[in-house]
Design a protein around this motif. Structure first.
Motif, mmCIF file in Angstrom:
data_model
loop_
_atom_site.group_PDB
_atom_site.id
_atom_site.type_symbol
_atom_site.label_atom_id
_atom_site.label_comp_id
_atom_site.label_asym_id
_atom_site.label_seq_id
_atom_site.Cartn_x
_atom_site.Cartn_y
_atom_site.Cartn_z
ATOM 1 N N ALA A 484 -3.974 4.838 -9.166
ATOM 2 C CA ALA A 484 -3.589 6.237 -9.042
ATOM 3 C C ALA A 484 -2.295 6.514 -9.799
ATOM 4 C CB ALA A 484 -3.429 6.590 -7.564
ATOM 5 N N GLN A 485 -1.341 5.624 -9.706
ATOM 6 C CA GLN A 485 -0.069 5.846 -10.401
ATOM 7 C C GLN A 485 -0.252 5.823 -11.914
ATOM 8 O OE1 GLN A 485 2.058 3.658 -12.316
ATOM 9 N NE2 GLN A 485 3.465 5.414 -12.548
ATOM 10 N N ARG A 486 -1.040 4.877 -12.371
ATOM 11 C CA ARG A 486 -1.237 4.737 -13.815
ATOM 12 C C ARG A 486 -1.900 5.972 -14.413
ATOM 13 N NH1 ARG A 486 -3.896 0.214 -13.667
ATOM 14 N NH2 ARG A 486 -5.972 0.984 -14.131
ATOM 15 N N HIS A 487 -2.772 6.629 -13.641
ATOM 16 C CA HIS A 487 -3.492 7.797 -14.164
ATOM 17 C C HIS A 487 -2.903 9.118 -13.665
ATOM 18 C CE1 HIS A 487 -6.749 5.711 -16.249
ATOM 19 N NE2 HIS A 487 -6.751 4.841 -15.257
ATOM 20 N N GLY A 488 -1.758 9.075 -12.999
ATOM 21 C CA GLY A 488 -1.122 10.305 -12.553
ATOM 22 C C GLY A 488 -1.886 11.023 -11.457
ATOM 23 N N MET A 489 -2.582 10.287 -10.597
ATOM 24 C CA MET A 489 -3.352 10.885 -9.504
ATOM 25 C C MET A 489 -2.494 10.932 -8.237
ATOM 26 S SD MET A 489 -6.759 8.555 -10.165
ATOM 27 C CE MET A 489 -7.890 9.392 -9.057
ATOM 28 N N ALA A 490 -2.521 12.043 -7.554
ATOM 29 C CA ALA A 490 -1.912 12.105 -6.224
ATOM 30 C C ALA A 490 -2.825 11.374 -5.250
ATOM 31 C CB ALA A 490 -1.726 13.545 -5.798
ATOM 32 N N THR A 491 -2.246 10.708 -4.250
ATOM 33 C CA THR A 491 -3.071 9.893 -3.363
ATOM 34 C C THR A 491 -2.494 9.838 -1.958
ATOM 35 O OG1 THR A 491 -4.008 7.680 -3.021
ATOM 36 C CG2 THR A 491 -1.847 7.790 -4.064
ATOM 37 N N ASP A 492 -3.401 9.720 -0.978
ATOM 38 C CA ASP A 492 -2.971 9.469 0.393
ATOM 39 C C ASP A 492 -3.269 8.036 0.813
ATOM 40 O OD1 ASP A 492 -5.697 9.369 0.788
ATOM 41 O OD2 ASP A 492 -5.779 11.021 2.234
ATOM 42 N N MET A 493 -3.764 7.222 -0.126
ATOM 43 C CA MET A 493 -4.015 5.814 0.169
ATOM 44 C C MET A 493 -2.751 5.042 -0.200
ATOM 45 S SD MET A 493 -7.280 3.506 -0.910
ATOM 46 C CE MET A 493 -7.534 1.882 -0.220
ATOM 47 N N VAL A 494 -1.777 5.086 0.705
ATOM 48 C CA VAL A 494 -0.447 4.580 0.426
ATOM 49 C C VAL A 494 -0.022 3.625 1.538
ATOM 50 C CG1 VAL A 494 0.275 6.582 -0.917
ATOM 51 C CG2 VAL A 494 0.591 6.586 1.566
ATOM 52 N N TYR A 495 1.108 2.993 1.302
ATOM 53 C CA TYR A 495 1.730 2.117 2.289
ATOM 54 C C TYR A 495 3.081 2.731 2.629
ATOM 55 C CZ TYR A 495 3.669 -2.225 4.322
ATOM 56 O OH TYR A 495 4.238 -3.163 5.139
ATOM 57 N N LEU A 496 3.224 3.178 3.865
ATOM 58 C CA LEU A 496 4.453 3.800 4.332
ATOM 59 C C LEU A 496 5.005 3.025 5.520
ATOM 60 C CD1 LEU A 496 3.226 7.487 4.233
ATOM 61 C CD2 LEU A 496 4.892 6.464 2.683
ATOM 62 N N ALA A 497 6.322 2.866 5.554
ATOM 63 C CA ALA A 497 6.939 2.189 6.689
ATOM 64 C C ALA A 497 6.749 3.000 7.965
ATOM 65 C CB ALA A 497 8.422 1.958 6.410
ATOM 66 N N ARG A 498 6.762 4.316 7.850
ATOM 67 C CA ARG A 498 6.520 5.216 8.975
ATOM 68 C C ARG A 498 5.624 6.351 8.496
ATOM 69 N NH1 ARG A 498 9.033 1.426 10.563
ATOM 70 N NH2 ARG A 498 10.748 1.364 12.079
ATOM 71 N N VAL A 499 4.750 6.831 9.379
ATOM 72 C CA VAL A 499 3.802 7.882 9.039
ATOM 73 C C VAL A 499 4.000 9.038 10.001
ATOM 74 C CG1 VAL A 499 1.356 8.461 8.776
ATOM 75 C CG2 VAL A 499 2.156 6.165 8.210
ATOM 76 N N ASP A 500 3.889 10.265 9.487
ATOM 77 C CA ASP A 500 3.951 11.462 10.312
ATOM 78 C C ASP A 500 2.706 11.497 11.204
ATOM 79 O OD1 ASP A 500 3.620 14.174 11.232
ATOM 80 O OD2 ASP A 500 5.093 14.786 9.742
#
Length: 572
Positions: A484-500
């Motif tokens: 996603a980063q390489r192609h400039g795609m927004a994504t919700d498949m991420v790794y977050l230390a804390r999530v809302d």
């Protein structure tokens, strides 16, 4: 810092006097020690901003690096910490991907002038230098001989609980914040008139890592209490009140600037308080791979956050200090001046044990926590880290006791032996890290090798996970984020230390509705968890959409079976 016996006073008000005094006081020595320790334990290659392959070995490294890359490529917004492409509805701040916001802001501003792929290597170098300089200054409160202070610096530079963080959590390598807080808290009575050191440290700590802020704030509160109760009073109560309000305001502003407040739905913590507590014997139990002479012991049901091993050199110092106090109890007389600091350190130490108290891996008690206080404690889930100020203070106190108990000819040999043992015994750990960081790689490793992925990266603007989570529960999460980063795609498949928490529940509810209706966005590529495969298979249009397993990853590509042209690509 106090001048040693026979030292002349530094020239005041003369050109170059400060620099000459600093050189005369061996101020260059801790910088040399910090640089040497960094090159020995970390190497030279990761310092180069264009080299990022060393970040591929650990999931948390990937989180820091990818969070930074998404943030770097986003236009500035308000607050400046916003990072909407990394997490979409789940997150809007870099604070929770831990890329050290203090540096992320600076390097994003510089990126168009000086392209920066990663700054984490420079951060580690800065941490080594600051660790050495602040340890040197702190030891200088009580130890004057340069050789003894140098050995003390080396022991702290090769402390396992410091070095181990390089391979795990890069922001937490900044343990110099703890040393800085101890340095400020042990100032002389006259120096306590000035509040500016705390006014600089606390906001900076808030933009490095929230755990450091909690530690530094506790020591500041202890220092503030001492100054408020000092008799005879040297500072007016009104001035202390102004200091407290100003520092709290500055820190709150820094947290808001860094994006800490951008989770209005509440924070989902995953494992709660107690899961990452420190064993009562944590500082003396060796870590696997971090002691050549001592048998490794990994405590049952305890993650890396419980690792506070002081090292073999640290154990030698603690033993020597015990002998010193036993044979001359008067050595502890001066500790009464720092009673409030001691209480603050004790409070942090008790917090580090959590409510799941154990010794050598054997549970002793599980203390109940009221439901009303549970969210506050869960926010401090990796509580073992709060032992660092006490561990640093005890090791430094051991050095001071050894120095005061025995003649220089003996004490500096004890300190030399402790430093030498520390470096040699921890070699399996830091050499292993250095070898990994230096290994040659042509590119970041990825399991997504099918040509489909690059074609999908050109066709789709958004990449989503079904159901959305914000935590690395998919085996290909890092590969997908990199795509996603390489192609400039927004994504919700991420790794977050804390999530809302609220945002995640809303996103999951929306995902369920979308799957039930078969309403899949044409500009979005979906990565599926096995739990939703049946529902997606029943609701998608097989003549229009591609539903397949590619490189071990379940994919739904809406409209894939229909012709695609760049002109039909949806607008951002």
């Amino acid at each position: 810092m106090r001048a040693g016996a026979g030292q002349a006073a530094r020239p005041a008000g003369t050109e170059g006097g400060v620099i000459r005094g600093w050189l005369r006081d061996h101020g260059w020595l801790p910088l040399l020690l910090g640089m040497a320790a960094c090159l020995a334990a970390f190497g030279l290659k990761p310092l180069w901003p264009a080299h990022d392959l060393w970040l591929s070995g650990n999931p948390d490294h990937g989180m820091h690096w990818l969070g930074w890359l998404f943030f770097r490529d986003q236009p500035w917004a308000w607050p400046p910490s916003r990072n909407p492409a990394y997490g979409l509805e789940l997150s809007s701040s870099i604070f929770f991907s831990d890329p050290i916001p203090l540096l992320a802001f600076a390097f994003k501003a510089l990126h168009r002038v000086v392209p920066i792929n990663q700054y984490f290597g420079l951060w580690v170098l800065a941490c080594f230098l600051l660790q050495a300089v602040l340890a040197w200054q702190l030891l200088g409160r009580w130890i004057q001989p340069a050789a003894s202070r140098a050995f003390g610096c080396l022991l702290l530079l090769f402390a396992p609980f410091f070095l181990w963080r390089i391979g795990l959590h890069l922001a937490l390598v900044g343990q110099w914040v703890v040393l800085a807080a101890l340095l400020i808290a042990t100032r002389t009575r006259d120096a306590r008139r000035h509040a500016w050191p705390w006014a600089l440290l606390l906001p900076a700590a808030s933009l490095i890592h929230a755990y450091f802020l909690a530690m530094a704030a506790t020591l500041w509160a202890a220092d503030l209490f001492v100054r408020a109760t000092d008799r005879p009073a040297t500072i007016r109560p009104a001035r202390l009140a102004v200091e407290a309000i100003a520092i709290l305001a500055l820190t709150a502003a820094a947290l808001a600037f860094g994006g800490f407040a951008l989770m209005p739905g509440g924070i989902a913590f995953g494992d709660g308080f107690g899961h990452y507590g420190m064993d009562l014997l944590g500082p003396v139990l060796p870590l696997p791979g971090w002691s050549f002479l001592l048998a490794p012991r990994l405590l049952p049901d305890q993650s890396e956050a419980g690792a506070n091993f002081v090292g073999l050199g640290g154990l030698l110092l603690l033993a020597a200090a015990t002998v010193a106090v036993t044979t001359r109890p008067a050595l502890l007389g001066g500790a009464r001046r720092h009673w409030a600091l001691g209480l603050g350190l004790l409070a942090l130490l008790v917090l580090s044990w959590s409510n799941h108290v154990s010794i050598a891996g054997h549970p002793l008690a599980v203390l109940p926590i009221p439901d009303a206080l549970r969210p506050a404690f869960d926010a401090l889930r990796a509580s073992a880290r709060f032992a660092w100020p006490a561990v640093y203070a005890v090791v430094i106190a051991a050095m001071v006791l050894v120095h005061r108990r025995w003649h220089y000819a003996i004490s500096h040999r004890i300190l030399f032996l402790a430093a030498a043992l520390q470096i040699a015994d921890t070699a399996p750990g830091w050499l292993s890290n250095r070898m990994f960081f230096a290994q040659p790689q042509a590119a970041w490793p990825t399991a997504l090798t099918d040509p489909f992925w690059d074609a999908a990266g050109i066709r789709y603007r958004v990449l989503r996970e079904l159901p959305p989570n914000g935590q690395p529960d998919h085996p290909r999460w890092r590969d997908v984020m990199l795509l996603a980063q390489r192609h400039g795609m927004a994504t919700d498949m991420v790794y977050l230390a804390r999530v809302d928490r609220g945002a995640r529940e809303a996103a999951r509810a929306e995902a369920r509705r979308r799957v039930a209706r078969g309403d899949f966005a044409p500009d979005t590529l979906y990565i599926l968890q096995p739990s939703v495969l049946g529902a997606v298979r029943a609701s998608h249009d097989p003549e229009r959409d591609l539903l397949a397993e590619i490189d071990g990853t379940l994919v739904l590509a809406p409209g894939w079976r229909r012709p695609f042209t760049a002109a039909a690509e949806p607008a951002p």
